[in-house]
Design an enzyme around this catalytic site. Structure first.
Site, PDB file in Angstrom:
ATOM      1  CB  SER A 155      -1.282   6.225   5.265  1.00  0.00           C
ATOM      2  OG  SER A 155      -1.199   6.364   6.667  1.00  0.00           O
ATOM      3  CE1 TYR A 168      -0.361   0.832   6.190  1.00  0.00           C
ATOM      4  CE2 TYR A 168       0.173   2.963   7.170  1.00  0.00           C
ATOM      5  CZ  TYR A 168      -0.730   2.129   6.536  1.00  0.00           C
ATOM      6  OH  TYR A 168      -1.992   2.580   6.246  1.00  0.00           O
TER       7      TYR A 168
END
Length: 278
Positions: A155, A168
Site C-alpha cells: 500500500s 496497517y
C-alpha cells in the site's frame, strides 16, 4: 498469444475487489488461476467482507475467458489450510508460476484506541498471511525449474506513515521488508519478487459506512455520499482523482509477472496517482 499462456497464478483475497481483478486480468492473458478467500467476517473489521457468492462470481469471470480455476475458501492465517489448498490445486493444474499475495483487511484508529484484537488481526492477516501464502506456494514455484514471479500487495501505507493506521502501516511496511528479503533469497532460482503500493482503490474496502465515517466524522455514516467521500480522498493524491480502479493495480501486476519485466526484482511499485510524492 497472451502474456501468461501456459502459466498458473495463485491469488489470495480473490473473491471481490482488487483480488478478483488480479485473478481475472491474468486469466485474460492466458493464465489458469488458483483463488482463495476467507469468505467470512473478521471480528475487528467494521465493514462486510466477501462471501462465498462473491468467490463464485470470480470463478465465473475467469471461466468466461476460457481459463481453468481452482477456488477455495481459506484463511491466510491458517498455514496448514493454505498449504493444503495450494498442494491440491497444483496437483490439478500441473504447476505454479505466479503468486499474488493480495488478501488484506482495513481498520482504523489512533494507537491508544487500537485494541489487541485490531492489532492482532491486522498483523496476522496483512503480514503473517502474506508469509504463509508465499511459504505454501514456494515449493511449487521452485519445482517448475524456470523461475517465477511473486507480487506482494502492500500500500502507499507501506511507504508513508499515515495517522490512524499504525497497525496497517506496520503490516504494510513489514510486507516491504519481506519482499526485499525474498528477492535476494530467491534470485538464484530466477524467481522475482516485487511489491505494489496502491493508493485508495475503488472497492468495498473504502466504500462503506465505517470508512466514510472515519474520514468524515462530523456526519453520520449513512449521511455521507460517494461524492463527498471522493472530495476527501482526492486530497491524498497529486493527480486530481479520488481513487484508482482495481484494474489499474492489476495491470501493474501483470507487467511485473510477465516477461516484459523479466529482470525486475526487489522493486516497490506505487500505483498511487502521486500520493507518495505529495
Amino acid at each position: 498469444m497472451g502474456r501468461l499462456d501456459g502459466k498458473v497464478a495463485f491469488i489470495t483475497g480473490a473473491a471481490r475487489g482488487q483480488g478478483r481483478s488480479h485473478a481475472v486480468v491474468p486469466a485474460q492473458h492466458g493464465a489458469d488461476i488458483i483463488a482463495t478467500d476467507i469468505c467470512a467476517p473478521v471480528a475487528s473489521v467494521g465493514y462486510p467482507l466477501a462471501t462465498a457468492e462473491d468467490l463464485a462470481e470470480t470463478v465465473r469471470q475467469v471461466e468466461s475467458v476460457g481459463c481453468r480455476i481452482v477456488a477455495a475458501e481459506a484463511d491466510v492465517r491458517d498455514g496448514a489450510a493454505m498449504k493444503s489448498v495450494v498442494d491440491d490445486a497444483v496437483a490439478h493444474l500441473g504447476r505454479l508460476d505466479v503468486v499474488i499475495a493480495n488478501a488484506g483487511i482495513l481498520s482504523l484508529g489512533l494507537v491508544e484506541n487500537l485494541t489487541d484484537g485490531m492489532w492482532d488481526d491486522m498483523i496476522d492477516i496483512n503480514l503473517s498471511g502474506v508469509f504463509k501464502t508465499v511459504r505454501a506456494a514456494l515449493p511449487h514455484v521452485k519445482a517448475t525449474g524456470d523461475g517465477g514471479a511473486i507480487v506482494l500487495v502492500s500500500s502507499t501505507s507501506g511507504i508513508k506513515g499515515y495517522g490512524n493506521l499504525a497497525h496497517y502501516v506496520a503490516a504494510k511496511h513489514g510486507v516491504v521488508g519481506m519482499m526485499k528479503a525474498l528477492a535476494n533469497e530467491l534470485a538464484p532460482q530466477m524467481i522475482r519478487v516485487n511489491s505494489v503500493h496502491p493508493t485508495f482503490v475503488d472497492t468495498d474496502m473504502i466504500h462503506n459506512e465505517y470508512t466514510y465515517h472515519v474520514f468524515n466524522p462530523t456526519k453520520k455514516p449513512s449521511e455521507i455520499i460517494r461524492d463527498e467521500a471522493a472530495a476527501v480522498f482526492t486530497t491524498v493524491s497529486a493527480l486530481p482523482i479520488p481513487w484508482v480502479e482495481s484494474v489499474d493495480v492489476s495491470n501493474a501486476i501483470l507487467w511485473l509477472v510477465s516477461d516484459a519485466a523479466r529482470y525486475i526484482t526487489g522493486v516497490q511499485l506505487p500505483v498511487d496517482a502521486g500520493a507518495v510524492i505529495k
